[in-house]
Design a protein around this motif. Sequence first.
Motif, short mmCIF file in Angstrom:
data_model
loop_
_atom_site.label_atom_id
_atom_site.label_comp_id
_atom_site.label_asym_id
_atom_site.label_seq_id
_atom_site.Cartn_x
_atom_site.Cartn_y
_atom_site.Cartn_z
N HIS A 59 0.84 -1.21 0.00
CA HIS A 59 0.00 0.00 0.00
C HIS A 59 0.87 1.25 0.00
O HIS A 59 1.28 1.74 1.06
CB HIS A 59 -0.92 -0.02 1.23
CG HIS A 59 -2.02 1.00 1.19
ND1 HIS A 59 -3.23 0.81 1.82
CD2 HIS A 59 -2.10 2.23 0.59
CE1 HIS A 59 -4.00 1.88 1.63
NE2 HIS A 59 -3.33 2.76 0.89
N HIS A 61 1.58 5.21 -2.19
CA HIS A 61 1.07 6.22 -3.15
C HIS A 61 2.22 7.12 -3.55
O HIS A 61 2.44 8.18 -2.95
CB HIS A 61 -0.03 7.06 -2.50
CG HIS A 61 -1.23 6.28 -2.07
ND1 HIS A 61 -2.19 5.85 -2.96
CD2 HIS A 61 -1.64 5.86 -0.85
CE1 HIS A 61 -3.15 5.20 -2.30
NE2 HIS A 61 -2.83 5.18 -1.02
N LYS A 150 -9.07 -1.26 -5.88
CA LYS A 150 -9.47 -0.59 -4.64
C LYS A 150 -10.66 0.31 -4.92
O LYS A 150 -10.67 1.04 -5.92
CB LYS A 150 -8.30 0.23 -4.10
CG LYS A 150 -8.57 0.98 -2.79
CD LYS A 150 -7.30 1.74 -2.41
CE LYS A 150 -7.43 2.57 -1.17
NZ LYS A 150 -6.23 3.43 -1.01
N HIS A 239 -5.84 -0.33 5.42
CA HIS A 239 -5.56 0.54 6.58
C HIS A 239 -6.64 0.55 7.67
O HIS A 239 -7.25 1.58 7.95
CB HIS A 239 -5.21 1.97 6.16
CG HIS A 239 -6.13 2.63 5.18
ND1 HIS A 239 -7.49 2.58 5.26
CD2 HIS A 239 -5.85 3.39 4.08
CE1 HIS A 239 -8.01 3.28 4.27
NE2 HIS A 239 -7.05 3.76 3.54
N ASP A 315 0.68 2.69 3.66
CA ASP A 315 -0.13 3.79 3.10
C ASP A 315 0.75 5.03 2.93
O ASP A 315 0.29 6.16 3.13
CB ASP A 315 -1.35 4.09 3.99
CG ASP A 315 -2.41 4.90 3.25
OD1 ASP A 315 -2.29 5.08 2.02
OD2 ASP A 315 -3.35 5.38 3.91
ZN LIG Z 1 -3.94 4.68 0.66
#
Ligand SMILES: [Zn+2]
Length: 463
Positions: A59, A61, A150, A239, A315
Amino acid sequence: MNTLIRNGTVVTARETKAADVRIEDGRIQEVGAGLAERPGESVIDATGMYVMPGGIDAHTHLDMPFGGTMSADDFETGTRAAAFGGTTTIVDFAIQARGTRMREALDAWWKKAEGRATIDYGLHMIVTDLGGAGLEDMDGMVDEGVASFKLFMAYPNVLMVDDATIFKALSQTAKNGALICMHAENGSVIDVLIARALAEGKTAPIYHALTRPALAEAEAVHRAIAMAEIAGVPVYIVHLTSEDALNQVREARDRGVPAFAETCPQYLLLSIDELARPGFEGAKFVFTPPLRPKEHQPKLWEGLKHDHLQVVSTDHCPFCFADQKILGKDDFTKIPNGGPGIENRLQLIYHFGVNAGKLSLNRFVEIVSTAPAQIFGLYPKKGEIAVGSDADLAIWDPNAAYTISARTHHMRVDYSMFEGFEVRGNARTVISRGETIVDGGKFLGKAGRGNYVKRAARGGAWK
Ligand SMILES: [Zn+2]
């Protein structure tokens, strides 16, 4: 180049044993005690070290647009920081823009990674629109190795999709074997709470957390799992932050429902108190779902120990405090949502999990590497130390003392969420497909050497 790693202790999700590891052409060729050195091999001495599969962060970004800005790490700086922390594979998120085909997003994210990634990477697809050819597009993505999607139950008018869309996507995975990942928060309720707070002049960072209650998370987790159960498919909650939400996952798993969930170091180690720091400092801890009261932390650790939670990811979505977080100075809803963590995951989970007696060494390897590999269709290529697996390894020094700080970290962001945290245990040498890319605090890899990894549908979530 062929390599022999000698005198180390091999640690996998299943076992801990004294063994040498021979690497040939980027793969593990032999694992066993007392392997003899062959001519031309380079030898790495791992005396006193653990030899573990490299971390897999499912996970992240990198280079992601959000609220008029971009996450601060691109595929080069982000994957390099990951490598320093012992992570050798990431799975990042491509984002389908509304009204466009998923193919465009995949091409856009491949382009972001090309020439930059220093470790191997896979991609999930964020689905924002299933109109038109959406369901066929999902099948097409699976053929490209995008074996997971997702969907958001939060961020109305931006990323949120309705239950019909979620249910259709879930149902499609019964055919194509992909895994649906859910951002589970009741976005409609949260939007009303936010509007109320702003109307009352409540604009400080703390209101980001106070307008996103744990019950809004638990409700959405319950709904997501119920929809997956009706569709007869697995589901993965990203998360997860709270005891309330965890109870929903555990209850479903106890009934034999294939519900999976991850949490992140920030939810295990930080609390809502961080958002109440003086001035605008709390903005450093604005991400969704928000940090919770600290009573939730031991529940999440217990959940990891007992397999109610299967994975720890980061995340990772960094925004610099000085020129990005500041966009929300007068309105918490304008603070870019996200925090940095890609570099520190293994250090934090090892120290506060294994050293603190909360997790076994093997469970640590499982939740940071093997389980994400299995669930997301990378196993046994990744996440394992076995003949034929990619030689993606972290040679872990259990005694290395390290203080986490923005002054020394490798992420391209001007603060650390874990500033001043002292940990014992760190990656000494990191190997990706047989190549040493980090050694003794030096980066030896190259931008662009990381490969896109096609992931298999019907991974571990389906078994
Ligand atoms: Zn995320």
